[in-house]
Design an enzyme around this catalytic site. Structure first.
Site, PDB file in Angstrom:
ATOM      1  N   ASN A 188      -9.805  -0.444  -0.738  1.00  0.00           N
ATOM      2  CA  ASN A 188      -8.148  -0.415  -0.799  1.00  0.00           C
ATOM      3  C   ASN A 188      -7.651  -0.701  -2.024  1.00  0.00           C
ATOM      4  O   ASN A 188      -7.924  -2.256  -2.343  1.00  0.00           O
ATOM      5  CB  ASN A 188      -7.854  -1.066   0.411  1.00  0.00           C
ATOM      6  CG  ASN A 188      -6.478  -0.925   0.564  1.00  0.00           C
ATOM      7  OD1 ASN A 188      -5.685  -0.593  -0.347  1.00  0.00           O
ATOM      8  ND2 ASN A 188      -5.672  -1.298   1.658  1.00  0.00           N
ATOM      9  N   HIS A 206      -3.367   7.209   1.961  1.00  0.00           N
ATOM     10  CA  HIS A 206      -3.946   5.752   1.561  1.00  0.00           C
ATOM     11  C   HIS A 206      -5.075   5.603   1.945  1.00  0.00           C
ATOM     12  O   HIS A 206      -5.486   5.870   3.250  1.00  0.00           O
ATOM     13  CB  HIS A 206      -2.597   4.922   1.878  1.00  0.00           C
ATOM     14  CG  HIS A 206      -2.956   3.392   1.664  1.00  0.00           C
ATOM     15  ND1 HIS A 206      -3.496   3.114   0.396  1.00  0.00           N
ATOM     16  CD2 HIS A 206      -3.153   2.460   2.364  1.00  0.00           C
ATOM     17  CE1 HIS A 206      -3.674   1.776   0.548  1.00  0.00           C
ATOM     18  NE2 HIS A 206      -3.472   1.414   1.841  1.00  0.00           N
ATOM     19  N   CYS A 265       0.903  -1.240   0.097  1.00  0.00           N
ATOM     20  CA  CYS A 265       0.105   0.065  -0.014  1.00  0.00           C
ATOM     21  C   CYS A 265       0.674   1.134   0.166  1.00  0.00           C
ATOM     22  O   CYS A 265       0.258   2.456  -0.428  1.00  0.00           O
ATOM     23  CB  CYS A 265      -0.870   0.158   1.121  1.00  0.00           C
ATOM     24  SG  CYS A 265      -2.271  -1.242   0.994  1.00  0.00           S
TER      25      CYS A 265
HETATM   26  N1  ACO Z   1     -18.395  -8.481   8.747  1.00  0.00           N
HETATM   27  C1  ACO Z   1     -18.609  -8.671  10.087  1.00  0.00           C
HETATM   28  N2  ACO Z   1     -17.779  -9.153  11.029  1.00  0.00           N
HETATM   29  C2  ACO Z   1     -16.446  -8.899  10.605  1.00  0.00           C
HETATM   30  C3  ACO Z   1     -15.901  -8.902   9.377  1.00  0.00           C
HETATM   31  C4  ACO Z   1     -16.906  -8.410   8.272  1.00  0.00           C
HETATM   32  N3  ACO Z   1     -16.741  -8.287   6.988  1.00  0.00           N
HETATM   33  N4  ACO Z   1     -14.635  -8.913   9.185  1.00  0.00           N
HETATM   34  C5  ACO Z   1     -14.251  -9.492  10.541  1.00  0.00           C
HETATM   35  N5  ACO Z   1     -15.559  -9.324  11.587  1.00  0.00           N
HETATM   36  C6  ACO Z   1     -15.547  -9.844  12.806  1.00  0.00           C
HETATM   37  C7  ACO Z   1     -14.345 -10.433  13.378  1.00  0.00           C
HETATM   38  O1  ACO Z   1     -14.356 -11.725  12.957  1.00  0.00           O
HETATM   39  C8  ACO Z   1     -14.364 -10.024  14.935  1.00  0.00           C
HETATM   40  O2  ACO Z   1     -14.972 -11.027  15.359  1.00  0.00           O
HETATM   41  P1  ACO Z   1     -14.577 -11.602  16.877  1.00  0.00           P
HETATM   42  O3  ACO Z   1     -14.609 -10.252  17.838  1.00  0.00           O
HETATM   43  O4  ACO Z   1     -15.812 -12.360  17.052  1.00  0.00           O
HETATM   44  O5  ACO Z   1     -13.275 -12.287  16.548  1.00  0.00           O
HETATM   45  C9  ACO Z   1     -15.057  -8.591  14.966  1.00  0.00           C
HETATM   46  O6  ACO Z   1     -15.540  -8.464  13.509  1.00  0.00           O
HETATM   47  C10 ACO Z   1     -13.906  -7.505  15.004  1.00  0.00           C
HETATM   48  O7  ACO Z   1     -13.029  -7.755  14.168  1.00  0.00           O
HETATM   49  P2  ACO Z   1     -11.632  -6.768  14.336  1.00  0.00           P
HETATM   50  O8  ACO Z   1     -10.509  -7.385  13.492  1.00  0.00           O
HETATM   51  O9  ACO Z   1     -11.226  -6.233  15.687  1.00  0.00           O
HETATM   52  O10 ACO Z   1     -12.228  -5.648  13.470  1.00  0.00           O
HETATM   53  P3  ACO Z   1     -11.710  -4.110  13.185  1.00  0.00           P
HETATM   54  O11 ACO Z   1     -12.555  -3.150  13.956  1.00  0.00           O
HETATM   55  O12 ACO Z   1     -10.214  -4.145  13.697  1.00  0.00           O
HETATM   56  O13 ACO Z   1     -11.647  -3.860  11.704  1.00  0.00           O
HETATM   57  C11 ACO Z   1     -10.290  -4.127   9.725  1.00  0.00           C
HETATM   58  C12 ACO Z   1     -11.251  -4.897  10.942  1.00  0.00           C
HETATM   59  C13 ACO Z   1     -11.297  -3.292   9.149  1.00  0.00           C
HETATM   60  C14 ACO Z   1      -9.680  -5.204   8.894  1.00  0.00           C
HETATM   61  C15 ACO Z   1      -9.317  -3.277  10.594  1.00  0.00           C
HETATM   62  O14 ACO Z   1      -8.526  -4.181  11.553  1.00  0.00           O
HETATM   63  C16 ACO Z   1      -8.374  -2.559   9.495  1.00  0.00           C
HETATM   64  O15 ACO Z   1      -8.543  -1.789   8.926  1.00  0.00           O
HETATM   65  N6  ACO Z   1      -7.162  -2.806   9.606  1.00  0.00           N
HETATM   66  C17 ACO Z   1      -5.664  -2.377   8.937  1.00  0.00           C
HETATM   67  C18 ACO Z   1      -5.955  -2.660   7.591  1.00  0.00           C
HETATM   68  C19 ACO Z   1      -4.817  -2.057   6.925  1.00  0.00           C
HETATM   69  O16 ACO Z   1      -4.364  -0.905   7.115  1.00  0.00           O
HETATM   70  N7  ACO Z   1      -3.915  -2.704   6.247  1.00  0.00           N
HETATM   71  C20 ACO Z   1      -2.675  -2.294   5.702  1.00  0.00           C
HETATM   72  C21 ACO Z   1      -2.864  -2.007   4.053  1.00  0.00           C
HETATM   73  S1  ACO Z   1      -3.303  -3.413   3.273  1.00  0.00           S
HETATM   74  C22 ACO Z   1      -1.907  -3.820   2.214  1.00  0.00           C
HETATM   75  O17 ACO Z   1      -0.749  -3.506   2.412  1.00  0.00           O
HETATM   76  C23 ACO Z   1      -1.961  -4.900   1.324  1.00  0.00           C
END
Ligand code: ACO
Length: 332
Positions: A286, A256, A115
């Site tokens: 993304n 980003h 990214c």
């Molecule tokens: N729908 C419903 N529930 C979901 C989903 C979904 N699509 N995806 C995950 N959940 C659930 C999880 O299973 C978890 O359930 P649990 O508590 O029973 O285990 C719950 O929702 C909370 O999950 P979290 O991972 O805590 O959710 P979070 O608020 O952290 O959001 C997200 C997840 C959006 C992926 C976030 O963590 C994020 O944006 N992370 C960073 C992404 C990023 O910047 N990546 C770098 C760039 S990517 C690259 O370089 C290729």
């Protein structure tokens, strides 16, 4: 040796496939909801490249750039392609884009920084201009993320989309314009929580790697979120301080587009109100190396980014890789 030139952005181009995958579609294929996706990420829909690869999207973005900037493809010296979804391991996607877009006199190569790829490629391209060796350099970010997304994994499939976008760099003698500064970082420890495990030399493709779905993106979202939110904000503040700027001086933060909450936290740390932050994550999700040039292209074409505007570009991604750049906009 004192710099004689800065690299100015003198053209922009983009391509987003027509096919839209909205949040309602994901409700039908995995256990998720529009409300969960929009509140956790800010994403409403993303694009899907049905026919073609990253090079096809990249070539379309480059052709858009050439047409709208009135540039002859044969005048391009160099093309740097940022991607984590190359058409093939080799040849480089840059070679394929150069062929498809008619860049007959250019050389080029790919750069892999997930990214942060666009920022890494922008800094690299700018050095070729600043050295005086090259006059026209294209930096293109293109990612067909749908090719490495597991559409049965709700943790990742809702996040990513397909798109490409490109900028043209040319020399300017105005050292207060163009790319002024960049601060970039890598930390390979981050590979544990964000990666695609198989298909490379560590784990070549086999029946076993396919059965275990190791050719898809793996992300521990929570772990990445924690580091990303701090890393992107820290480096964005660092670039302000290195250049004696405050949030008030910045016309646009161009972040980003991975998660609206990461973007909001970065803007807040910089003292920049949301009205001065470029956002299109709701439309594209993304798109990895394409997010920042897509924002630049759309906001410029909408008349929102103007000549002389001070921009801070910031990114965080797989590697880990992260960084920020200070760019003064040169296009009328
Ligand atoms: N729908 C419903 N529930 C979901 C989903 C979904 N699509 N995806 C995950 N959940 C659930 C999880 O299973 C978890 O359930 P649990 O508590 O029973 O285990 C719950 O929702 C909370 O999950 P979290 O991972 O805590 O959710 P979070 O608020 O952290 O959001 C997200 C997840 C959006 C992926 C976030 O963590 C994020 O944006 N992370 C960073 C992404 C990023 O910047 N990546 C770098 C760039 S990517 C690259 O370089 C290729």
């Amino acid at each position: 040796m004192a710099k004689k030139f800065n690299a100015a952005v003198t053209g922009v181009g983009m391509f987003a496939p027509e096919k839209i995958l909205d949040n309602e579609y994901f409700e039908t294929i995995v256990d998720t909801s529009h409300e969960w996706i929009i509140s956790r990420t800010g994403i409403k829909e993303r694009r899907l490249m049905e026919n073609g690869a990253s090079s096809d999207m990249g070539a379309k973005a480059v052709k858009d750039l050439l047409k709208t900037s009135g540039t002859n493809p044969e005048d391009i010296d160099l093309i740097i392609c940022a991607t984590v979804t190359p058409d093939m391991f080799f040849p480089a996607t840059a070679c394929l884009i150069a062929h498809k877009a008619g860049l007959k006199n250019a050389w080029g190569y790919d750069l892999s920084a997930a990214c942060s790829g666009f920022l890494f490629a922008l800094e690299t391209g700018a050095k070729f201009i600043e050295s005086g060796s090259y006059k026209k350099v294209i930096v293109v970010g293109t990612d067909k993320m749908s090719s490495i997304v597991d559409y049965t994994d709700r943790n990742t499939c809702i996040l990513f989309g397909d798109a490409a976008s490109a900028v043209l760099l040319e020399p300017t003698e105005d050292l207060n314009s163009g790319l002024i500064d960049s601060k970039l970082y890598v930390d390979g420890k981050g590979s544990e929580v964000l990666n695609m495990k198989a298909g490379g030399s560590a784990l070549p493709a086999s029946h076993e790697t396919i059965d275990k779905k190791l050719h898809y993106i793996y992300q521990d979202g929570k772990a990445v979120f924690k580091v990303a939110v701090k890393g992107m904000a820290d480096v964005a503040v660092e670039i302000l301080e290195r250049n004696n700027l405050t949030g008030d001086d910045v016309a646009w933060l161009v972040p980003h587009q991975a998660n609206l909450r990461i973007i909001d936290a970065t803007a807040q740390r910089m003292g920049i109100p949301s009205e001065r932050v470029t956002i299109n994550i709701q439309k594209y999700g993304n798109t990895t190396a394409a997010t920042i040039p897509l924002c630049l292209t759309e906001y410029y074409r909408d008349g929102k980014i103007k000549k002389g505007d001070k921009l801070v570009l910031a990114a965080f991604g797989g590697g880990f890789t992260w960084g920020a750049s200070y760019l003064v906009w040169s296009l009328d």
